[in-house]
Motif scaffolding. Structure first.
Motif, short mmCIF file in Angstrom:
data_model
loop_
_atom_site.label_atom_id
_atom_site.label_comp_id
_atom_site.label_asym_id
_atom_site.label_seq_id
_atom_site.Cartn_x
_atom_site.Cartn_y
_atom_site.Cartn_z
N SER A 85 0.81 -1.22 0.00
CA SER A 85 0.00 0.00 0.00
C SER A 85 0.85 1.28 0.00
CB SER A 85 -1.05 0.01 1.13
OG SER A 85 -0.74 0.87 2.16
N SER A 177 -12.12 -3.03 5.14
CA SER A 177 -10.74 -3.21 4.72
C SER A 177 -10.02 -1.88 4.49
CB SER A 177 -10.71 -4.04 3.42
OG SER A 177 -11.43 -3.35 2.40
N HIS A 179 -8.14 1.84 4.51
CA HIS A 179 -7.06 2.52 5.24
C HIS A 179 -7.67 3.28 6.41
CE1 HIS A 179 -5.17 2.50 1.07
NE2 HIS A 179 -4.31 1.86 1.81
N SER A 198 -16.77 -7.09 4.23
CA SER A 198 -16.31 -7.61 2.95
C SER A 198 -16.85 -9.03 2.79
CB SER A 198 -14.79 -7.66 2.92
OG SER A 198 -14.26 -6.38 3.16
N THR A 227 -11.35 1.99 -1.84
CA THR A 227 -10.03 1.92 -2.46
C THR A 227 -10.09 0.96 -3.64
OG1 THR A 227 -9.11 2.23 -0.25
CG2 THR A 227 -7.58 1.53 -1.95
N SER A 230 -8.72 -2.77 -4.09
CA SER A 230 -8.90 -2.68 -2.66
C SER A 230 -7.57 -2.80 -1.92
CB SER A 230 -9.83 -3.80 -2.19
OG SER A 230 -9.14 -5.03 -2.23
N THR A 231 -7.61 -2.55 -0.63
CA THR A 231 -6.41 -2.67 0.19
C THR A 231 -5.92 -4.11 0.24
OG1 THR A 231 -7.74 -2.95 2.14
CG2 THR A 231 -7.05 -0.71 1.62
N LEU A 232 -6.75 -5.05 -0.22
CA LEU A 232 -6.31 -6.44 -0.32
C LEU A 232 -5.60 -6.68 -1.64
CD1 LEU A 232 -9.72 -7.90 0.86
CD2 LEU A 232 -7.63 -7.91 2.23
N PHE A 432 -2.17 -5.16 8.39
CA PHE A 432 -3.11 -4.38 7.61
C PHE A 432 -3.27 -5.09 6.28
CE2 PHE A 432 -4.30 -1.34 4.41
CZ PHE A 432 -5.40 -0.77 4.99
N PRO A 433 -4.44 -5.19 5.72
CA PRO A 433 -5.75 -4.79 6.24
C PRO A 433 -6.15 -5.57 7.50
CG PRO A 433 -5.86 -5.27 3.89
CD PRO A 433 -4.53 -5.75 4.37
N ASP B 315 -4.36 5.11 11.90
CA ASP B 315 -4.32 3.70 11.51
C ASP B 315 -4.74 2.79 12.66
OD1 ASP B 315 -1.95 4.54 12.71
OD2 ASP B 315 -0.76 2.94 11.81
N ARG B 318 -8.69 5.00 13.93
CA ARG B 318 -9.66 5.10 12.83
C ARG B 318 -10.67 6.22 13.07
NH1 ARG B 318 -8.50 0.72 9.46
NH2 ARG B 318 -10.52 0.69 8.42
#
Lengths: 507, 445, 130
Positions: A85, A177, A179, A198, A227, A230-232, A432-433, B315, B318
């Motif tokens: 990311s 998921s 940020h 998700s 995103t 996605s963040t995945l 993360f995620p 992070d 949130r």
């Protein structure tokens, strides 16, 4: 005596490198300044400070100190940096030279527009290019970082609704998921988050989205942040129905463009129906990450949000007189603007670097960037899939996520990360995620060779073996780094945030 | 292409390992209707040609390399020792990212810790963060801290009109979604007028030091009155070089000190990247946003540094975080640390004195000119207000024709300051330049 | 899980606070399960004596190195005492969450309604399911 003195010197500091204050000696100076060439004026005695606790160090010692410090860093210029990311691609050196051209570096931000035509032409051109790449009607270069671009986008969505009298639209949908900046942005803009789950494929749960937008609830939806990919690291197969659902509810779509390195010449977010997105120039367009900034979070917007952009925007204020003349560029402020986000007009030095990068590649080149970023990520995914658990075993974008844990070992993602350092590789993004247990998010970027990727695979396979046969070597890792694992509890409890006690001592 | 290293043979091997035949196969999840649009961008260009084009763009500007610059108003042309740029060009610093993994980031972490320490020394505060985007956003974040300190019950923010107008605008942008009331800066309220606005609903009062007009206001009793009202005193440092000479804001009773760090080793660069410094009394350290570096030890007992107070950040927290900031202006903070290390306590004092003497010399010369008057009501540092015999735009036209970039026209932001320019003189302006400027001013009709 | 304590003289919330009501005073802290999940607690943010809260309000927070949790009142009333020892030694919560690690005492503004809260057995089952 002599020996003792040497010992005392070598043991004087209990760290890697003395603090700059520890190198200080009263009366020393690291700079050569001129004497005043004007008659002296009286200084205002009652306004003067008595003391200023800055270190007193020679230029040579300052240079050595900071060069030595730099050598304790892992950086793109020193090794592989697959930090998911964050798009840690090679930063071309021409960018740095371009930004340091005297005509840019020593240009005052409040120069009259007639005297800043070169700088403004560059910004105008960059605006056009970034609008084209993302498929939006226009952009604003002002946001200082991705997080500020997000903030601008959500403020624009908010003001769009408020201006239409739609003041009850205060809720922003955010996938689980996302940020952390996404939900934090919503709160900062005075709005509320609705978190969406998700599905098992890593897509947004479309049913949950429809439910959140159903019936009376629709009237409270201001928009959605998502995103892409996605963040995945996955392209959401339902992206068009998602956009449609939110638009039908009267909400606007925000795209977190952190992952644009997977999209250039592949799809234009504006054409998918998004209303606003931010770029991270320091990710996609190779401007340096600088150890944590400066970034640049340029935003692109669809037609209906053009008037809300944070200014100033560069525009042509006088058309060129003839074919061989240049137009006159100047500043404009969009009529319904959310206002100014920072002083002046964005991180211009980053605009210069991004301009150089786009100019070098051109359109086909940027598409090549994306193609190879995605190729590299899928190659790693394919080669590691039998050794680590992939929670979403499908073709990925520019990055992918693995679980850093094994059924037959107590090793965790953090241990794997620390062990990678022993091999001179920067760890992937950890934890993360949040929806993947013991997540390791891996983004190789397009600038890495197959040899580098193959070595990373070998190391990761070897670590998976160690996790079972010799887990302690992972628990104790890293072994070869400048310092080993830190006592973060102590750091948080003692709170030594500056060397104040030491400064008193130096006096 | 030199930045993409793949050979055709490697591409084929990699596609085979993935189990697809073409790179295009990797994008089948993207809606086919929108896949692979044409990018209408210029053709690729060689490095040589790109540099030629960009050098031409750079040369098309009127910059401080070619012109004698007498403009400040929030961005300042100060001397930057060569060593600063050489350290910034260390790839180990500028191609690293946020020091999430402290074992391989001690360089960034210790340098940033040293930056924090020096900013504490300069401002007279107990703690500083690793920086915000710029002075303006630092002020906007100070408002958030003050609102938190007032437990969300105090909603009034008093701003002096003598704070940089752009900063005040940014405060309003940042807080447009909340129910915050920003007052005090629409007219010409004096410091005593601002004190009169304090009440039990006030979260903070902010003044500028030196102020946007270059002046040092009289802060007598200010801190006392603000604290009596239970509010926070925020000081916005317009140019931190002044703190090489002047009392620290901490000594004057400030609770939060923010400002623009650019004058400390960062070039003008048409407005960015700069850095906003942000320092507070210990009491407020857990309420501030942005990265903070703390000292600790590793498992072998060796001193080391790490990002700390992390649970404040987006992070982790949130939607409960008070700010979404993640990256700071890391590299600029390192520039400032190197700059302040080179200057040291005596160098920064000397630079500040050079600014003071040169600005006062210029002010005295201009004061004697027919039709000009310099505002000498308050002590000033390196900027001062000059009322001209003609509109500022006309004066500046005459100046630019002779190779001078004149002062900032104050009438746009302050209508009552008609024909008034804010002139800035730094150590970069020689006496010969100042004398020549005065000569040109004399001739303006 | 086996080592964690679930005393039955308090009631538990899904958000992992415990509440002990004696007369018109409610004492509130976080459960053994919560302190164990947070790990080393490095900071506790407490309200001031005299602050008032509704039952749904958060009155403070507990932080470890990598996490922060808001702590909710679950009863309405005025804070009459805070555990000042936690300021310097937040780790007391790790050592003794139900005793010396209490956080605040609130004087109830009305009848305490603890019907949303769980008894020890239900809370233990709830924790085991997570």
């Amino acid at each position: 005596m002599k020996t003792a003195t040497i010992e005392a010197t070598t043991n004087q500091y209990d760290g890697l490198e003395p603090l700059i204050y520890e190198l200080s000696a009263a009366g020393r100076i690291g700079v050569n300044l001129p004497e005043p060439d004007v008659p002296l004026s009286d200084l205002p005695a009652d306004l003067l400070r008595d003391d200023l606790n800055l270190p007193e160090v020679s230029e040579n010692e300052v240079v050595r100190h900071f060069v030595r410090l730099s050598q304790f860093n892992h950086a793109i210029d020193t090794g592989f940096y697959p930090l998911g990311s964050c798009t840690m691609k090679y930063n071309p050196k021409i960018n740095e030279d371009a930004a340091r051209l005297t005509g840019f570096a020593h240009l005052h931000p409040l120069t009259d527009v007639e005297g800043a035509q070169g700088a403004l032409a560059l910004m105008y051109q960059l605006q056009e290019w970034l609008a084209e790449i993302s498929g939006f009607a226009g952009v604003s270069l002002t946001p200082a970082a991705g997080a500020q671009g997000e903030f601008a986008g959500i403020l624009m969505i908010r003001k769009y609704h408020v201006d239409r009298g739609d003041t009850q639209r205060t809720k922003i949908l955010v996938p689980d998921s996302a940020h952390g900046t996404n939900p934090a942005t919503v709160t900062m803009a005075g709005m509320q988050v609705i978190e969406l789950p998700s599905d098992k494929e890593g897509n947004v749960d479309l049913e949950a989205l429809r439910e959140a937008c159903a019936g009376e609830k629709a009237a409270s939806i201001a928009g959605m942040m998502i995103t892409v990919p996605s963040t995945l690291g996955l392209f959401d197969r339902n992206i068009l129905p998602i956009v449609q659902t939110v638009h039908d509810a009267g909400g606007l779509m925000y795209m977190d463009g952190a992952n644009m390195n997977a999209l250039m010449g592949v799809v234009k977010p504006g054409e998918l129906g998004f209303d606003v997105m931010h770029y991270n120039l320091h990710k996609t367009f190779s401007t340096p990450h600088g150890g944590g900034g400066p970034g640049s979070g340029v935003i692109g917007v669809a037609q209906r949000l053009m008037d809300y952009r944070p200014g100033p925007i560069v525009d042509i204020i006088e058309e060129a007189a003839g074919d061989h003349d240049a137009p006159l560029y100047g500043w404009t402020q969009p009529p319904k603007t959310i206002g100014r986000l920072k002083a002046f007009h964005g991180n211009y030095g980053m605009h210069v670097r991004a301009y150089a990068y786009i100019r070098v590649y051109g359109g086909t080149g940027l598409n090549d960037v994306t193609r190879h970023a995605v190729l590299n990520a899928n190659y790693l995914r394919a080669r590691l899939k039998d050794h680590y658990k992939l929670p979403y075993p499908r073709i990925c974008g520019h990055e992918f996520v693995m679980e850093g844990r094994f059924a037959d070992s107590d090793v965790r993602a953090l241990d794997i990360s620390k062990r990678l350092m022993d091999y001179g590789i920067h760890p992937p993004t950890n934890y993360f995620p949040l929806i993947v247990p013991e997540a390791l998010l891996i983004e190789p970027t397009e600038t890495e060779t197959k040899q580098t990727l193959d070595r990373f695979v070998d190391v990761m396979i070897s670590i998976a073996g160690e996790a079972r046969e010799n887990p302690d070597i992972l628990h104790d890792a890293p072994h070869n780094t400048p310092v080993r694992r830190l006592d973060e509890v102590k750091a948080a409890k003692q709170l030594v945030l500056c060397c104040a006690p030491l400064m008193k001592q130096v006096d | 292409m030199s930045y993409i290293p793949h050979t055709e043979a490697e591409r084929q091997q990699m596609l085979a390992a993935i189990g697809v035949t073409t790179i295009e196969d990797l994008f089948e999840a993207v809606p086919a209707t929108h896949r692979f649009p044409k990018l209408t961008l210029p053709a690729p260009m060689s490095e040589m040609d790109v540099m030629t084009e960009m050098a031409a763009l750079a040369d098309a500007n009127e910059h401080a390399g070619d012109f004698a610059l007498f403009r400040g108003a929030g961005a300042y042309h100060h001397f930057i020792p060569s060593a600063v740029n050489h350290i910034l060009l260390r790839g180990e610093f500028y191609t690293a990212y946020t020091p999430y993994q402290p074992e391989v980031s001690q360089g960034t972490l210790q340098a940033t810790y040293e930056y924090q320490s020096m900013m504490c020394a300069l401002t007279g505060m107990d703690a500083a963060n690793a920086s915000h985007y710029d002075g303006a956003t630092s002020l906007a974040e100070a408002v958030t801290v003050a609102l938190e300190a007032g437990r969300g019950k105090r909603k009034k923010i008093i701003l002096s009109h003598a704070i940089n107008p752009q900063y005040r605008e940014v405060v309003r942008t940042y807080h447009q979604g909340g129910d915050v009331k920003v007052v005090g800066d629409r007219g010409q309220a004096s410091i005593p007028d601002l004190i009169d606005m304090l009440d039990e609903n006030t979260a903070m009062l902010a003044v500028s030091y030196p102020n946007f007009f270059g002046q040092i206001d009289d802060f007598n009793e200010l801190a006392e009155k603000v604290h009596e009202a239970g509010a926070l005193l925020v000081m916005v440092v317009n140019n931190p070089v002044a703190l090489g000479l002047l009392k620290s804001p901490g000594e004057l009773g400030a609770d939060i000190v923010v400002g623009e760090g650019q004058p400390l080793g960062v070039p003008l660069s048409f407005g960015g990247p700069y850095l906003g410094f942000f320092a507070v009394r210990e009491k407020y350290v857990r309420k501030i946003a942005g990265r903070i570096i703390g000292e600790t030890t590793d498992i072998d007992g060796k001193r080391a540094f790490v990002m700390t107070l992390r649970p404040r950040e987006q992070d982790i927290r949130r939607d409960k975080a008070t700010s979404n900031i993640c990256t700071n202006q890391g590299l600029m903070a390192i520039a400032t640390a190197v700059y302040l290390s080179l200057m040291g306590k005596n160098g920064l004092r000397k630079v500040a004195e050079l600014n003071y003497h040169k600005a006062h010399y210029a002010a005295q010369q201009i004061q004697h000119l027919d039709g000009y008057s310099v505002n000498m009501e308050r002590p000033f540092f390196n900027e001062f207000m000059v009322t001209c015999p003609a509109p500022v735009s006309r004066v500046n036209e005459a100046l630019i024709a002779q190779g001078f970039i004149g002062g900032y026209d104050l009438s746009a932001d302050y209508p009552h300051l008609k024909d008034t320019m804010l002139l800035c003189v730094t150590e970069m302006n020689s006496r010969a330049e100042i004398d020549a400027l005065v000569d040109v001013l004399q001739e303006v009709e | 899980m086996a080592d964690l304590k679930f005393p039955d003289d308090v009631r538990y919330a899904k958000s992992d606070e415990w509440v002990r009501v004696e007369g018109d005073i409610a004492t509130i802290g976080i459960s053994d399960y919560a302190q164990d999940a947070l790990n080393d607690i490095v900071y506790v943010e407490l309200p001031e004596v005299g602050d008032t809260f509704d039952k749904d309000d958060s009155f403070g927070s507990v932080e470890s190195v990598k996490a922060a949790s808001d702590v909710y009142a679950h009863v309405g009333g005025e804070v009459v005492e805070i555990n000042e020892a936690l300021e310097d030694e937040p780790e007391i919560i790790n050592a003794d969450p139900y005793g010396k690690g209490w956080m605040v005492k609130i004087k109830l503004s009305g009848e305490a309604d603890l019907s949303d809260l769980m008894d020890a057995e239900a809370y233990k089952a709830y924790c085991e399911d997570r």
